[in-house]
Design a protein around this motif. Structure first.
Motif, mmCIF file in Angstrom:
data_model
loop_
_atom_site.group_PDB
_atom_site.id
_atom_site.type_symbol
_atom_site.label_atom_id
_atom_site.label_comp_id
_atom_site.label_asym_id
_atom_site.label_seq_id
_atom_site.Cartn_x
_atom_site.Cartn_y
_atom_site.Cartn_z
ATOM 1 N N UNK A 161 0.830 -1.208 0.000
ATOM 2 C CA UNK A 161 0.000 0.000 0.000
ATOM 3 C C UNK A 161 0.863 1.256 0.000
ATOM 4 N N UNK A 162 1.848 1.295 0.928
ATOM 5 C CA UNK A 162 2.693 2.484 1.049
ATOM 6 C C UNK A 162 3.482 2.733 -0.227
ATOM 7 N N UNK A 163 4.049 1.668 -0.803
ATOM 8 C CA UNK A 163 4.820 1.820 -2.034
ATOM 9 C C UNK A 163 3.917 2.279 -3.179
ATOM 10 N N UNK A 164 2.680 1.771 -3.194
ATOM 11 C CA UNK A 164 1.744 2.225 -4.215
ATOM 12 C C UNK A 164 1.466 3.719 -4.116
ATOM 13 N N UNK A 165 1.272 4.206 -2.883
ATOM 14 C CA UNK A 165 1.065 5.639 -2.696
ATOM 15 C C UNK A 165 2.277 6.452 -3.095
ATOM 16 N N UNK A 166 3.466 5.955 -2.746
ATOM 17 C CA UNK A 166 4.691 6.655 -3.124
ATOM 18 C C UNK A 166 4.879 6.665 -4.635
ATOM 19 N N UNK A 167 4.550 5.552 -5.294
ATOM 20 C CA UNK A 167 4.658 5.499 -6.750
ATOM 21 C C UNK A 167 3.707 6.501 -7.401
ATOM 22 N N UNK A 212 -2.475 18.989 -4.163
ATOM 23 C CA UNK A 212 -3.459 18.597 -5.161
ATOM 24 C C UNK A 212 -4.158 17.306 -4.723
ATOM 25 N N UNK A 213 -5.290 17.040 -5.343
ATOM 26 C CA UNK A 213 -6.102 15.893 -4.952
ATOM 27 C C UNK A 213 -5.315 14.596 -5.057
ATOM 28 N N UNK A 214 -4.487 14.471 -6.095
ATOM 29 C CA UNK A 214 -3.684 13.260 -6.257
ATOM 30 C C UNK A 214 -2.754 13.055 -5.084
ATOM 31 N N UNK A 215 -2.117 14.143 -4.608
ATOM 32 C CA UNK A 215 -1.208 14.049 -3.477
ATOM 33 C C UNK A 215 -1.952 13.688 -2.199
ATOM 34 N N UNK A 216 -3.139 14.236 -2.010
ATOM 35 C CA UNK A 216 -3.932 13.922 -0.818
ATOM 36 C C UNK A 216 -4.319 12.448 -0.806
ATOM 37 N N UNK A 217 -4.813 11.958 -1.942
ATOM 38 C CA UNK A 217 -5.213 10.547 -2.023
ATOM 39 C C UNK A 217 -4.010 9.626 -1.827
ATOM 40 N N UNK A 218 -2.893 9.959 -2.459
ATOM 41 C CA UNK A 218 -1.690 9.147 -2.296
ATOM 42 C C UNK A 218 -1.209 9.184 -0.849
ATOM 43 N N UNK A 219 -1.330 10.343 -0.222
ATOM 44 C CA UNK A 219 -0.940 10.466 1.180
ATOM 45 C C UNK A 219 -1.775 9.578 2.085
ATOM 46 N N UNK A 220 -3.073 9.521 1.833
ATOM 47 C CA UNK A 220 -3.943 8.645 2.621
ATOM 48 C C UNK A 220 -3.557 7.180 2.448
ATOM 49 N N UNK A 221 -3.196 6.816 1.215
ATOM 50 C CA UNK A 221 -2.773 5.436 0.955
ATOM 51 C C UNK A 221 -1.479 5.125 1.696
ATOM 52 N N UNK A 222 -0.526 6.069 1.682
ATOM 53 C CA UNK A 222 0.756 5.856 2.372
ATOM 54 C C UNK A 222 0.536 5.706 3.867
ATOM 55 N N UNK A 223 -0.242 6.615 4.465
ATOM 56 C CA UNK A 223 -0.496 6.558 5.906
ATOM 57 C C UNK A 223 -1.200 5.255 6.272
ATOM 58 N N UNK A 224 -2.170 4.833 5.451
ATOM 59 C CA UNK A 224 -2.866 3.573 5.708
ATOM 60 C C UNK A 224 -1.900 2.393 5.645
ATOM 61 N N UNK A 225 -0.996 2.420 4.671
ATOM 62 C CA UNK A 225 -0.025 1.340 4.547
ATOM 63 C C UNK A 225 0.931 1.285 5.719
ATOM 64 N N UNK A 226 1.437 2.444 6.136
ATOM 65 C CA UNK A 226 2.347 2.486 7.285
ATOM 66 C C UNK A 226 1.622 2.028 8.544
ATOM 67 N N UNK A 227 0.375 2.461 8.724
ATOM 68 C CA UNK A 227 -0.403 2.059 9.895
ATOM 69 C C UNK A 227 -0.638 0.552 9.893
ATOM 70 N N UNK A 228 -1.006 -0.010 8.745
ATOM 71 C CA UNK A 228 -1.244 -1.444 8.653
ATOM 72 C C UNK A 228 0.013 -2.237 8.996
ATOM 73 N N UNK A 229 1.152 -1.745 8.532
ATOM 74 C CA UNK A 229 2.397 -2.458 8.802
ATOM 75 C C UNK A 229 2.925 -2.279 10.202
#
Length: 305
Positions: free
Chosen positions: A122-128, A266-283
Motif C-alpha cells: 500500500x505504502x509503495x503504491x502511494x509513493x509510486x 493537489x487531490x492526487x497528493x492527498x489521495x496518495x498520502x492517505x494510501x501511504x499513511x494507511x499502509x504504514x499504519x497497517x504495517x
C-alpha cells in the motif's frame, strides 16, 4: 494509555510536523547542508561535555549517525531547498517505515508477516503515485531525494537496532556527535565557504532572524523536547500503542504548511498520502504477542523523528 499520554503523543506529532516549517525557515537563511551541520553541532557540543557516552559498539553509533543524521538530513534539506513542498516532504519521508521493515528482513532476518507485506505494498503504491504525479510536473528529482533520505533513515534504524542501547535518549544525543564533521565537509565541497560565511554574517537581518528562529525550534523543540517526551511515552506505554501517533506527523506538517505557507496539495497528493499513511499504519499495528526486544526496537525506530 491514559488521556494525558494521548494528548502528549498528539502534541509531539504536532511538534514534529511543525519541524518541517522550522526547516523551511532555516533554509531561507542557511545553505541546506550547512543548516544540517549547524543543527547537529548545537546538540553535539553540550552532549560531549555533559552526557556520558552510551555503552554500544562504536560502528553502530557511527552508522546511526551517518544514516539517520548525515544522509537523511543532507538529502532532505537539499530536496526542500530545490523545490519539494514542506508538507509533501513531511509525507514522503514516512517511507522510512516500509524501508526499515524491508531492510530488517534482509539484514536482521526479521520475519515479514502478510499484514506487514500488505502495508508495504500500500505504502509503495502511494509513493509510486506521488512520484508519477511529480514526474508529470517536472519535479521528480526533489521527491527522489526525499525517498533517498527516507532510505537513509531506515539504514540508521537498522544500525540502532543492532546497537541495542540501554538508554535510547543518550544514544540519540550521542548520535548527534557524528553528523557535523561530514556535513561541514560536504557543505564546503557543494556550497563553498562563501555561502557559509554569508549566512552567518547576515543573521541580524529579518531573514536571518527568522532562519535563526527556525534553527532554534528544530534543535530545542523538534529534537530535544519532542524526542524526550516521545521516549518517556514509550517507556510508560506499549510501543505498539504509541507508535501509530507518529502517523499524525505528515497530517500536522501538511496542515501547517497549508495555513502558514499557503501550500495547497493537489487531490492526487492527498489521495496518495492517505494510501501511504494507511499502509504504514497497517504495517505498524502490533502483534498480539510482543517481546520486550521488539518494543525496544520500535522505540528506536520512531523516537528520533
Amino acid at each position: 494509555m491514559v488521556a494525558r499520554d494521548r494528548l502528549l503523543a498528539v502534541f509531539v506529532a504536532v511538534i514534529w510536523g511543525c519541524n518541517f516549517l522550522g526547516i523551511h525557515y532555516m533554509l531561507g537563511q542557511f545553505p541546506p547542508v550547512f543548516a544540517g551541520a549547524l543543527r547537529y553541532l548545537l546538540v553535539a557540543i553540550p552532549t560531549i561535555l555533559f552526557i556520558p557516552r552510551p555503552k554500544v559498539r562504536l560502528r553502530w553509533l557511527i552508522g546511526y549517525g551517518l544514516g539517520f543524521g548525515t544522509g537523511q538530513y543532507a538529502l532532505l534539506f537539499i530536496a526542500m531547498n530545490i523545490g519539494v513542498g514542506t508538507g509533501l516532504a513531511s509525507l514522503v519521508v514516512q517511507a522510512s517505515a516500509p524501508f526499515t521493515v524491508l531492510l530488517g528482513t534482509f539484514f536482521l532476518r526479521e520475519r515479514l508477516s502478510p499484514r506487514q507485506l500488505s502495508g508495504i505494498v500500500l505504502a509503495v503504491g502511494g509513493l509510486a503515485l506521488i512520484t508519477w504525479h511529480q514526474a508529470e510536473h517536472a519535479a521528480l528529482l526533489p521527491v527522489v531525494l526525499v525517498l533517498l533520505a527516507a532510505l537513509s533513515w531506515a539504514i540508521g534504524n537498522i544500525c540502532a537496532r543492532k546497537a541495542e542501547p540501554d538508554n535510547a535518549v543518550r544514544f540519540m544525543l550521542w548520535m548527534s556527535v557524528v553528523p557535523p564533521i561530514p556535513m561541514l565537509v560536504l557543505s564546503l565541497l557543494l556550497e563553498g565557504p562563501g555561502a557559509q560565511w554569508r549566512s552567518l554574517t547576515t543573521l541580524g537581518t529579518s531573514t536571518g532572524l527568522i532562519g535563526l528562529g527556525g534553527l532554534v525550534y528544530v534543535v530545542l523543540l523538534g529534537t530535544l523536547a519532542g524526542s524526550g517526551i516521545w521516549t518517556v511515552l514509550m517507556r510508560r506505554n506499549p510501543a505498539g500503542v504509541v507508535a501509530p501517533f507518529s502517523l499524525l506527523v505528515p497530517v500536522a506538517g501538511m496542515t501547517m504548511s497549508f495555513l502558514l505557507l499557503n501550500e495547497r496539495p493537489q487531490l492526487t497528493e492527498i489521495l496518495a498520502g492517505l494510501v501511504i499513511v494507511a499502509g504504514v499504519l497497517l504495517g505498524s499495528l502490533p502483534r498480539r504477542q510482543r517481546s520486550t526486544g521488539a518494543a525496544s526496537d520500535e522505540e528506536l525506530a520512531v523516537s528520533s523523528s
